[in-house]
Design an enzyme around this catalytic site. Structure first.
Site, PDB file in Angstrom:
ATOM      1  CB  CYS A   1      -0.979  -0.034   1.173  1.00 41.38           C
ATOM      2  SG  CYS A   1      -2.347   1.156   0.989  1.00 41.38           S
TER       3      CYS A   1
ATOM      4  CG  HIS B   1      -4.030  -3.399   2.646  1.00 44.19           C
ATOM      5  ND1 HIS B   1      -3.062  -3.088   3.572  1.00 44.19           N
ATOM      6  CD2 HIS B   1      -4.583  -2.224   2.270  1.00 44.19           C
ATOM      7  CE1 HIS B   1      -3.028  -1.777   3.765  1.00 44.19           C
ATOM      8  NE2 HIS B   1      -3.936  -1.229   2.978  1.00 44.19           N
TER       9      HIS B   1
ATOM     10  CD  GLU C   1      -2.120  -6.422   4.894  1.00 45.15           C
ATOM     11  OE1 GLU C   1      -2.284  -5.259   5.284  1.00 45.15           O
ATOM     12  OE2 GLU C   1      -1.609  -6.707   3.788  1.00 45.15           O
TER      13      GLU C   1
END
Length: 201
Positions: free
Chosen positions: A79, A181, A183
């Site tokens: 990001c 992202h 994750e």
């Protein structure tokens, strides 16, 4: 060990959890020696470009990251972390970045809702092992108001469409960036992190 740069510019617990799920040991750190000894580095980030650069400079992590990049250590930016790799961002009146990648960062077009927040399809711009096992039209999760708009085209691995082209994955030798992202992108994100770890190991 993966060093996750803990400079106050990101929600990094979810990233560490994702790496744990892959069996990849990681450590949140700002310690120069730990970063130097790490096998690879992740630079996360949310928030303002200028604030993040000032934090890196305050702890002298900007010069350390440049040195480690020059030494060939794999570094992944996520990001805002990806945006910091570039030479310049127009955010908050303009701010110089790390200059690890050629290009600049500008605000997303006002023709769409800003910030860009939600799931988007990744489109491959070139063959890369990061796309292994992702299937057709992989969705990943974005949260950002700025995006790279000028870059070396041969570094663009994947993009998304949101008010124009959004570079989503970039890679130049040991430097890799993901604008989304991983994750927070479910199994697709886990697979991307797994592919990345396999690519650099």
């Amino acid at each position: 060990m993966i060093a996750i740069i803990d400079y106050g510019a990101g929600n990094i617990k979810s990233l560490q959890f994702a790496l744990d799920k892959l069996g990849k040991p990681s450590k949140l750190t700002m310690d120069p020696e730990e970063i130097k000894q790490a096998d690879s580095i992740i630079l996360p980030g949310v928030g303002a470009f200028k604030d993040a650069m000032e934090a890196l400079q305050r702890y002298q992590l900007d010069s350390l990251l440049k040195d480690e990049a020059a030494n060939g250590k794999p570094i992944l930016g996520i990001c805002l972390g990806m945006q910091l790799f570039y030479e310049f961002s127009e955010e908050n009146g303009g701010c110089a970045g790390l200059g690890l990648l050629t290009g600049s960062v500008n605000r997303i077009s006002d023709s769409v809702k800003v910030p860009h927040m939600g799931w988007n399809i990744l489109t491959a711009n070139q063959d890369n092992s990061l796309f292994d096992q992702l299937g057709k039209e992989p969705y990943v999760y974005f949260v950002h108001s700025y995006a790279v708009d000028r870059l070396a085209e041969d570094t663009l691995i994947a993009s998304a469409e949101y008010g124009g082209r959004v570079p989503a994955i970039v890679q130049d030798k040991n430097i890799t960036g993901m604008q989304f992202h991983p994750e927070k992108s479910g199994e697709i994100g886990i697979t991307l992190l797994k592919n990345y770890e396999e690519l650099i190991s």
